[in-house]
Design a protein around this motif. Structure first.
Motif, mmCIF file in Angstrom:
data_model
loop_
_atom_site.group_PDB
_atom_site.id
_atom_site.type_symbol
_atom_site.label_atom_id
_atom_site.label_comp_id
_atom_site.label_asym_id
_atom_site.label_seq_id
_atom_site.Cartn_x
_atom_site.Cartn_y
_atom_site.Cartn_z
ATOM 1 N N LEU A 25 84.197 42.199 66.370
ATOM 2 C CA LEU A 25 83.543 43.459 66.694
ATOM 3 C C LEU A 25 84.461 44.661 66.587
ATOM 4 C CD1 LEU A 25 81.444 42.179 69.713
ATOM 5 C CD2 LEU A 25 80.771 42.379 67.316
ATOM 6 N N GLY A 26 85.758 44.436 66.505
ATOM 7 C CA GLY A 26 86.709 45.531 66.378
ATOM 8 C C GLY A 26 87.831 45.173 65.428
ATOM 9 N N VAL A 27 88.397 46.166 64.784
ATOM 10 C CA VAL A 27 89.455 45.911 63.799
ATOM 11 C C VAL A 27 90.765 45.481 64.454
ATOM 12 C CG1 VAL A 27 88.478 47.390 62.017
ATOM 13 C CG2 VAL A 27 90.057 48.363 63.682
ATOM 14 N N SER A 28 90.915 45.738 65.739
ATOM 15 C CA SER A 28 92.158 45.376 66.410
ATOM 16 C C SER A 28 92.054 44.063 67.176
ATOM 17 C CB SER A 28 92.594 46.500 67.357
ATOM 18 O OG SER A 28 91.620 46.699 68.353
ATOM 19 N N GLY A 29 91.002 43.315 66.946
ATOM 20 C CA GLY A 29 90.863 42.029 67.617
ATOM 21 C C GLY A 29 89.821 42.063 68.710
ATOM 22 N N GLU A 30 90.034 41.237 69.722
ATOM 23 C CA GLU A 30 89.072 41.073 70.814
ATOM 24 C C GLU A 30 88.769 42.405 71.498
ATOM 25 O OE1 GLU A 30 88.610 38.356 74.842
ATOM 26 O OE2 GLU A 30 90.164 37.895 73.375
ATOM 27 N N GLN A 31 87.506 42.604 71.813
ATOM 28 C CA GLN A 31 87.072 43.831 72.480
ATOM 29 C C GLN A 31 87.501 43.849 73.937
ATOM 30 O OE1 GLN A 31 85.101 46.603 71.036
ATOM 31 N NE2 GLN A 31 86.268 45.537 69.469
ATOM 32 N N SER A 32 87.740 45.030 74.439
ATOM 33 C CA SER A 32 88.055 45.181 75.855
ATOM 34 C C SER A 32 86.794 44.939 76.672
ATOM 35 C CB SER A 32 88.578 46.594 76.128
ATOM 36 O OG SER A 32 87.534 47.545 75.956
ATOM 37 N N ALA A 33 86.990 44.615 77.932
ATOM 38 C CA ALA A 33 85.847 44.427 78.830
ATOM 39 C C ALA A 33 85.002 45.694 78.865
ATOM 40 C CB ALA A 33 86.329 44.066 80.226
ATOM 41 N N ARG A 34 85.642 46.840 78.780
ATOM 42 C CA ARG A 34 84.923 48.121 78.801
ATOM 43 C C ARG A 34 84.000 48.265 77.581
ATOM 44 N NH1 ARG A 34 87.728 54.059 79.101
ATOM 45 N NH2 ARG A 34 85.807 55.234 79.003
ATOM 46 N N SER B 87 78.953 40.242 62.850
ATOM 47 C CA SER B 87 79.900 41.091 62.134
ATOM 48 C C SER B 87 81.207 40.346 61.934
ATOM 49 C CB SER B 87 80.159 42.376 62.922
ATOM 50 O OG SER B 87 81.156 43.151 62.298
ATOM 51 N N VAL B 88 81.772 40.481 60.752
ATOM 52 C CA VAL B 88 83.070 39.887 60.457
ATOM 53 C C VAL B 88 84.076 40.967 60.074
ATOM 54 C CG1 VAL B 88 84.311 38.272 58.938
ATOM 55 C CG2 VAL B 88 82.034 37.700 59.749
ATOM 56 N N ASN B 89 83.604 42.114 59.654
ATOM 57 C CA ASN B 89 84.495 43.147 59.120
ATOM 58 C C ASN B 89 85.201 43.977 60.184
ATOM 59 O OD1 ASN B 89 82.486 44.892 60.032
ATOM 60 N ND2 ASN B 89 82.192 45.900 58.075
ATOM 61 N N GLY B 90 84.866 43.791 61.452
ATOM 62 C CA GLY B 90 85.535 44.516 62.512
ATOM 63 C C GLY B 90 84.868 45.820 62.915
ATOM 64 N N HIS B 91 83.686 46.091 62.363
ATOM 65 C CA HIS B 91 82.980 47.322 62.719
ATOM 66 C C HIS B 91 81.700 47.045 63.511
ATOM 67 C CE1 HIS B 91 85.773 49.648 60.383
ATOM 68 N NE2 HIS B 91 85.617 48.787 59.394
ATOM 69 N N GLY B 92 81.590 45.842 64.051
ATOM 70 C CA GLY B 92 80.408 45.457 64.810
ATOM 71 C C GLY B 92 80.192 46.292 66.056
ATOM 72 N N TYR B 93 81.273 46.692 66.705
ATOM 73 C CA TYR B 93 81.142 47.518 67.904
ATOM 74 C C TYR B 93 80.459 48.835 67.563
ATOM 75 C CZ TYR B 93 82.363 50.527 71.824
ATOM 76 O OH TYR B 93 82.300 51.420 72.868
ATOM 77 N N GLN B 94 80.982 49.546 66.576
ATOM 78 C CA GLN B 94 80.414 50.843 66.189
ATOM 79 C C GLN B 94 78.991 50.689 65.655
ATOM 80 O OE1 GLN B 94 83.535 51.818 63.417
ATOM 81 N NE2 GLN B 94 84.303 53.420 64.781
ATOM 82 N N ASP B 95 78.806 49.771 64.718
ATOM 83 C CA ASP B 95 77.474 49.567 64.152
ATOM 84 C C ASP B 95 76.498 49.068 65.210
ATOM 85 O OD1 ASP B 95 78.384 50.370 61.663
ATOM 86 O OD2 ASP B 95 78.373 48.360 60.778
ATOM 87 N N GLY B 96 76.972 48.207 66.098
ATOM 88 C CA GLY B 96 76.116 47.655 67.142
ATOM 89 C C GLY B 96 75.606 48.711 68.105
ATOM 90 N N LEU B 97 76.490 49.616 68.516
ATOM 91 C CA LEU B 97 76.057 50.694 69.416
ATOM 92 C C LEU B 97 74.943 51.518 68.787
ATOM 93 C CD1 LEU B 97 79.399 52.062 70.921
ATOM 94 C CD2 LEU B 97 77.591 50.800 72.115
ATOM 95 N N ASP C 36 71.731 42.026 75.142
ATOM 96 C CA ASP C 36 71.612 41.082 76.247
ATOM 97 C C ASP C 36 72.875 40.264 76.419
ATOM 98 O OD1 ASP C 36 68.677 41.177 77.226
ATOM 99 O OD2 ASP C 36 68.564 41.281 75.041
ATOM 100 N N ALA C 37 73.624 40.078 75.329
ATOM 101 C CA ALA C 37 74.877 39.336 75.383
ATOM 102 C C ALA C 37 75.753 39.770 74.217
ATOM 103 C CB ALA C 37 74.625 37.832 75.330
ATOM 104 N N VAL C 38 77.077 39.645 74.430
ATOM 105 C CA VAL C 38 78.068 39.991 73.418
ATOM 106 C C VAL C 38 79.011 38.801 73.288
ATOM 107 C CG1 VAL C 38 79.939 41.568 72.802
ATOM 108 C CG2 VAL C 38 77.910 42.436 74.013
ATOM 109 N N PHE C 39 79.185 38.335 72.057
ATOM 110 C CA PHE C 39 80.031 37.174 71.788
ATOM 111 C C PHE C 39 81.146 37.604 70.843
ATOM 112 C CE2 PHE C 39 75.756 35.782 72.738
ATOM 113 C CZ PHE C 39 75.994 34.923 73.802
ATOM 114 N N ASP C 40 82.270 37.975 71.425
ATOM 115 C CA ASP C 40 83.421 38.444 70.665
ATOM 116 C C ASP C 40 84.168 37.248 70.090
ATOM 117 O OD1 ASP C 40 85.246 40.208 69.616
ATOM 118 O OD2 ASP C 40 85.950 40.965 71.535
ATOM 119 N N ASP C 41 84.993 37.504 69.066
ATOM 120 C CA ASP C 41 85.808 36.458 68.449
ATOM 121 C C ASP C 41 86.592 35.647 69.480
ATOM 122 O OD1 ASP C 41 85.329 36.268 65.782
ATOM 123 O OD2 ASP C 41 87.020 37.502 65.155
#
Length: 164
Positions: free
Chosen positions: A109-118, A76-86, A129-134
């Motif tokens: 994965l998110g529009v505000s930048g790097e995802q939180s650990a949560r 994902s590049v558009n910042g909606h990977g977190y929502q779409d991924g879930l 199995d793995a998440v590779f954030d920007d």
């Protein structure tokens, strides 16, 4: 190998190497990331079926059923990977053939930048199995993960005739 998908797209993988199915999320129309990842994954010894951008969840699941990939990579590049991924990982894990298949997601994965650990923990708990954030582990971590999956797979043994 060529696969005709329900929506009219054609997915192609050539050769006998294990197949990685590569896809953008349904809401993401970017392609440069997918081309880059395809080349990287091929460099690591896989054949890649690149479904491209804006892939509906059902098309991704169907392609996985047809291809029986060694791994699924979602970008994902558009910042909606977190929502779409879930949403999509639940559908992938609901497919019996994909229960043990490594599935990873990465990019913005998110529009505000790097995802939180949560949020990363939520993606893993949902079935990745793995998440590779920007930020964080990025492409080096992805390369290591892909190589480790390749190393963990058993080599295919061809039928070899033995002398009588």
């Amino acid at each position: 190998m060529e696969t005709q998908l329900r929506d009219g797209r054609t997915a192609v993988a050539a050769g006998r190497a294990p197949v990685v199915l590569l896809s953008g999320v349904a809401s993401d129309s970017h392609t440069w990331n997918l081309v880059y990842l395809q080349l990287l994954i091929e460099e690591l010894g896989y054949d890649v079926v690149n479904l491209g951008p804006c892939v509906p969840d059902e098309v991704l699941v169907e392609a996985c059923r047809v291809q029986d990939p060694a791994m699924v990579v979602i970008s994902s590049v558009n910042g909606h990977g977190y929502q779409d991924g879930l949403r999509v990982v639940g559908k992938l894990r609901a497919c019996e053939r994909l229960v043990a298949t490594p599935v990873v997601i990465g990019g913005k994965l998110g529009v505000s930048g790097e995802q939180s650990a949560r949020n990363v923990e939520r993606l893993v708990a949902a079935g990745f199995d793995a998440v590779f954030d920007d930020g964080g582990n990025g492409i080096a971590g992805f390369r290591d993960f892909v190589a480790s999956v390749r190393a963990a797979r058993r080599p295919m043994v061809e039928n070899v005739e033995t002398p009588a």
